[in-house]
Design a protein around this motif. Structure first.
Motif, PDB file in Angstrom:
ATOM      1  N   LEU A  24       0.842  -1.195   0.000  1.00  0.00           N
ATOM      2  CA  LEU A  24       0.000   0.000   0.000  1.00  0.00           C
ATOM      3  C   LEU A  24       0.878   1.246   0.000  1.00  0.00           C
ATOM      4  O   LEU A  24       1.887   1.310   0.706  1.00  0.00           O
ATOM      5  N   LEU A  25       0.488   2.214  -0.803  1.00  0.00           N
ATOM      6  CA  LEU A  25       1.204   3.480  -0.907  1.00  0.00           C
ATOM      7  C   LEU A  25       0.192   4.610  -0.711  1.00  0.00           C
ATOM      8  O   LEU A  25      -0.856   4.619  -1.360  1.00  0.00           O
ATOM      9  N   ALA A  26       0.510   5.540   0.172  1.00  0.00           N
ATOM     10  CA  ALA A  26      -0.417   6.637   0.456  1.00  0.00           C
ATOM     11  C   ALA A  26       0.237   7.988   0.201  1.00  0.00           C
ATOM     12  O   ALA A  26       1.232   8.316   0.850  1.00  0.00           O
ATOM     13  N   PRO A  27      -0.274   8.765  -0.740  1.00  0.00           N
ATOM     14  CA  PRO A  27       0.164  10.149  -0.921  1.00  0.00           C
ATOM     15  C   PRO A  27      -0.900  11.105  -0.373  1.00  0.00           C
ATOM     16  O   PRO A  27      -2.064  10.732  -0.225  1.00  0.00           O
ATOM     17  N   CYS A  28      -0.478  12.331  -0.066  1.00  0.00           N
ATOM     18  CA  CYS A  28      -1.432  13.366   0.328  1.00  0.00           C
ATOM     19  C   CYS A  28      -1.121  14.630  -0.446  1.00  0.00           C
ATOM     20  O   CYS A  28      -0.007  14.817  -0.927  1.00  0.00           O
ATOM     21  N   SER A  29      -2.103  15.494  -0.543  1.00  0.00           N
ATOM     22  CA  SER A  29      -1.970  16.616  -1.465  1.00  0.00           C
ATOM     23  C   SER A  29      -2.571  17.904  -0.931  1.00  0.00           C
ATOM     24  O   SER A  29      -3.357  17.905   0.024  1.00  0.00           O
ATOM     25  N   ARG A  30      -2.195  18.968  -1.613  1.00  0.00           N
ATOM     26  CA  ARG A  30      -2.769  20.275  -1.319  1.00  0.00           C
ATOM     27  C   ARG A  30      -4.229  20.349  -1.770  1.00  0.00           C
ATOM     28  O   ARG A  30      -4.931  21.297  -1.424  1.00  0.00           O
ATOM     29  N   ASP A  31      -4.682  19.341  -2.514  1.00  0.00           N
ATOM     30  CA  ASP A  31      -6.086  19.312  -2.925  1.00  0.00           C
ATOM     31  C   ASP A  31      -6.998  18.770  -1.827  1.00  0.00           C
ATOM     32  O   ASP A  31      -8.154  18.441  -2.070  1.00  0.00           O
ATOM     33  N   LYS A  32      -6.456  18.624  -0.601  1.00  0.00           N
ATOM     34  CA  LYS A  32      -7.178  18.227   0.611  1.00  0.00           C
ATOM     35  C   LYS A  32      -7.462  16.730   0.699  1.00  0.00           C
ATOM     36  O   LYS A  32      -8.217  16.293   1.567  1.00  0.00           O
ATOM     37  N   SER A  33      -6.869  15.948  -0.177  1.00  0.00           N
ATOM     38  CA  SER A  33      -7.189  14.524  -0.207  1.00  0.00           C
ATOM     39  C   SER A  33      -5.989  13.640   0.155  1.00  0.00           C
ATOM     40  O   SER A  33      -4.837  14.048   0.030  1.00  0.00           O
ATOM     41  N   VAL A  34      -6.317  12.439   0.618  1.00  0.00           N
ATOM     42  CA  VAL A  34      -5.344  11.374   0.849  1.00  0.00           C
ATOM     43  C   VAL A  34      -5.782  10.187   0.004  1.00  0.00           C
ATOM     44  O   VAL A  34      -6.946   9.781   0.042  1.00  0.00           O
ATOM     45  N   TRP A  35      -4.863   9.651  -0.796  1.00  0.00           N
ATOM     46  CA  TRP A  35      -5.180   8.507  -1.653  1.00  0.00           C
ATOM     47  C   TRP A  35      -4.483   7.265  -1.114  1.00  0.00           C
ATOM     48  O   TRP A  35      -3.416   7.349  -0.510  1.00  0.00           O
ATOM     49  N   LEU A  51      -9.632   9.622   0.063  1.00  0.00           N
ATOM     50  CA  LEU A  51     -10.160  10.084   1.348  1.00  0.00           C
ATOM     51  C   LEU A  51     -10.180  11.609   1.377  1.00  0.00           C
ATOM     52  O   LEU A  51      -9.150  12.257   1.199  1.00  0.00           O
ATOM     53  N   ASN A  52     -11.363  12.166   1.610  1.00  0.00           N
ATOM     54  CA  ASN A  52     -11.536  13.620   1.614  1.00  0.00           C
ATOM     55  C   ASN A  52     -12.020  14.102   2.984  1.00  0.00           C
ATOM     56  O   ASN A  52     -12.941  14.917   3.076  1.00  0.00           O
ATOM     57  N   SER A  53     -11.403  13.617   4.033  1.00  0.00           N
ATOM     58  CA  SER A  53     -11.842  13.955   5.388  1.00  0.00           C
ATOM     59  C   SER A  53     -11.354  15.323   5.848  1.00  0.00           C
ATOM     60  O   SER A  53     -11.992  15.959   6.691  1.00  0.00           O
ATOM     61  N   HIS A  54     -10.214  15.770   5.330  1.00  0.00           N
ATOM     62  CA  HIS A  54      -9.679  17.074   5.728  1.00  0.00           C
ATOM     63  C   HIS A  54     -10.384  18.200   4.979  1.00  0.00           C
ATOM     64  O   HIS A  54     -10.823  18.035   3.836  1.00  0.00           O
ATOM     65  N   THR A  55     -10.448  19.363   5.627  1.00  0.00           N
ATOM     66  CA  THR A  55     -11.073  20.540   5.010  1.00  0.00           C
ATOM     67  C   THR A  55     -10.042  21.488   4.407  1.00  0.00           C
ATOM     68  O   THR A  55     -10.409  22.460   3.747  1.00  0.00           O
ATOM     69  N   GLN A  56      -8.752  21.213   4.650  1.00  0.00           N
ATOM     70  CA  GLN A  56      -7.678  22.029   4.078  1.00  0.00           C
ATOM     71  C   GLN A  56      -6.587  21.094   3.556  1.00  0.00           C
ATOM     72  O   GLN A  56      -6.693  19.869   3.675  1.00  0.00           O
ATOM     73  N   ASP A  57      -5.543  21.676   2.969  1.00  0.00           N
ATOM     74  CA  ASP A  57      -4.507  20.841   2.360  1.00  0.00           C
ATOM     75  C   ASP A  57      -3.822  19.949   3.396  1.00  0.00           C
ATOM     76  O   ASP A  57      -3.686  20.301   4.557  1.00  0.00           O
ATOM     77  N   VAL A  58      -3.399  18.776   2.919  1.00  0.00           N
ATOM     78  CA  VAL A  58      -2.807  17.760   3.796  1.00  0.00           C
ATOM     79  C   VAL A  58      -1.287  17.817   3.644  1.00  0.00           C
ATOM     80  O   VAL A  58      -0.758  17.730   2.535  1.00  0.00           O
ATOM     81  N   LYS A  59      -0.600  17.957   4.769  1.00  0.00           N
ATOM     82  CA  LYS A  59       0.842  18.194   4.764  1.00  0.00           C
ATOM     83  C   LYS A  59       1.685  16.912   4.828  1.00  0.00           C
ATOM     84  O   LYS A  59       2.777  16.860   4.270  1.00  0.00           O
ATOM     85  N   HIS A  60       1.181  15.884   5.523  1.00  0.00           N
ATOM     86  CA  HIS A  60       2.048  14.740   5.803  1.00  0.00           C
ATOM     87  C   HIS A  60       1.213  13.488   6.039  1.00  0.00           C
ATOM     88  O   HIS A  60       0.104  13.562   6.572  1.00  0.00           O
ATOM     89  N   VAL A  61       1.750  12.336   5.626  1.00  0.00           N
ATOM     90  CA  VAL A  61       1.123  11.046   5.917  1.00  0.00           C
ATOM     91  C   VAL A  61       2.180  10.087   6.457  1.00  0.00           C
ATOM     92  O   VAL A  61       3.353  10.170   6.096  1.00  0.00           O
ATOM     93  N   VAL A  62       1.743   9.171   7.333  1.00  0.00           N
ATOM     94  CA  VAL A  62       2.648   8.160   7.884  1.00  0.00           C
ATOM     95  C   VAL A  62       1.819   6.936   8.248  1.00  0.00           C
ATOM     96  O   VAL A  62       0.671   7.052   8.673  1.00  0.00           O
ATOM     97  N   TRP A  63       2.420   5.745   8.062  1.00  0.00           N
ATOM     98  CA  TRP A  63       1.753   4.497   8.394  1.00  0.00           C
ATOM     99  C   TRP A  63       2.156   4.022   9.782  1.00  0.00           C
ATOM    100  O   TRP A  63       3.275   4.259  10.237  1.00  0.00           O
ATOM    101  N   HIS A  64       1.237   3.331  10.435  1.00  0.00           N
ATOM    102  CA  HIS A  64       1.524   2.640  11.682  1.00  0.00           C
ATOM    103  C   HIS A  64       2.628   1.618  11.427  1.00  0.00           C
ATOM    104  O   HIS A  64       2.679   0.999  10.365  1.00  0.00           O
ATOM    105  N   PRO A  65       3.558   1.415  12.373  1.00  0.00           N
ATOM    106  CA  PRO A  65       4.713   0.537  12.115  1.00  0.00           C
ATOM    107  C   PRO A  65       4.384  -0.928  11.895  1.00  0.00           C
ATOM    108  O   PRO A  65       5.164  -1.643  11.267  1.00  0.00           O
ATOM    109  N   ASN A  66       3.250  -1.415  12.389  1.00  0.00           N
ATOM    110  CA  ASN A  66       2.940  -2.832  12.191  1.00  0.00           C
ATOM    111  C   ASN A  66       1.469  -3.128  11.911  1.00  0.00           C
ATOM    112  O   ASN A  66       1.052  -4.273  11.995  1.00  0.00           O
TER     113      ASN A  66
END
Length: 276
Positions: A24-35, A51-66
């Motif tokens: 799985l690969l997750a990017p986030c964008s200034r378009d307020k979405s996480v894919w 995923l369009n849960s944020h109301t403003q641009d998304v700065k960072h994404v990280v996965w749980h370690p396990n």
């Protein structure tokens, strides 16, 4: 070589992260979405959720370690957590408390805690409480509750752009707009429900501009100790040059004890004269 190009975002892509499984690969964008993209054994990529849960641009994404649990930080001052439910990805928690943009998040090695840093100059530690927890923290159904158990403030004079949690030593490092990197260590005797952190060493002010780059994975701490002072160094592949400033009375010839291998590595990364 570039094997593929994933398109679909309508504005700048700010961050990208692989899940521990590598599927799985997750990017986030200034378009307020996480894919969320899924990759198969033939290296074919398929977008499985937007995923369009944020109301403003998304700065960072990280996965749980396990686990396949995803966290995102946003300009809307919140951190959101996502998990897969019934063949789709949903927002399962929203962490509120920061008073301005949340720039970055990082999981502890066990995944039980999450650190977030913000434009409000604070660092927050969030803890996971499962249903039926002994502390009596209320949960909704079978979903755990994430609660802020510690707020570090007063250490940074400008925006905190990034945070990294060392999975070996448990140390927290922050990158700040005041040109400094700070390392925090948890007080050993503190309560897990009310953790306290302190600066691990005299903090250097080596950079001449804002520190806002991402931390590479930490390979573990290099601890240096002399009479009267202690220093914890974390070697990172992204570090090109820096300097370490000792206390004024110890600037002449700080004697540091390293193994030969770590001495050579420290000398290669840090332009400081260490004496074996």
């Amino acid at each position: 070589q570039c094997i593929t190009s994933l398109e679909g975002h309508e504005n700048e892509v700010k961050s990208v992260a692989w899940a521990p499984s590598g599927t799985l690969l997750a990017p986030c964008s200034r378009d307020k979405s996480v894919w969320v993209w899924e990759v198969d054994e033939e290296e074919e990529y398929e977008c499985v959720s937007v995923l369009n849960s944020h109301t403003q641009d998304v700065k960072h994404v990280v996965w749980h370690p396990n686990q396949e649990l995803l966290a995102s930080a946003s300009y809307d001052d919140t951190v959101k957590l996502y998990q897969e439910e019934e063949d789709d990805w949903v927002c399962c928690a929203t962490l509120e408390g920061h008073e301005s943009t949340v720039w970055s998040v990082a999981f502890e090695g066990s995944g039980e805690r999450l650190a977030s840093c913000s434009d409000d100059r604070t660092l927050r530690i969030w803890r996971r409480f499962p249903p039926g927890n002994q502390q009596g923290v209320p949960c909704s159904g079978n979903d755990p509750t994430w609660k802020c158990v510690c707020t570090l403030s007063g250490y940074h004079s400008r925006t905190i752009y990034d945070v990294a949690w060392c999975h070996l030593s448990g140390a927290l490092a922050t990158a700040c707009g005041d040109d400094a990197i700070r390392v925090f260590e948890e007080t050993p005797s503190c309560s897990p429900l009310q953790p306290t952190f302190s600066l691990a060493a005299h903090q250097p002010r080596a950079h001449s501009q804002d520190v806002n780059c991402s931390f590479a994975n930490l390979n573990g701490p290099v601890r240096a100790a002399t009479s009267g002072w202690a220093l914890t160094l974390h070697c990172s592949a992204s570090v090109l040059s820096t300097s370490v400033e000792a206390e004024p009375s110890l600037r002449n010839s700080p004697r540091v004890s390293f193994s030969r291998h770590m001495s050579l590595m420290a000398l290669a990364v840090f332009p400081v004269s260490f004496l074996e």
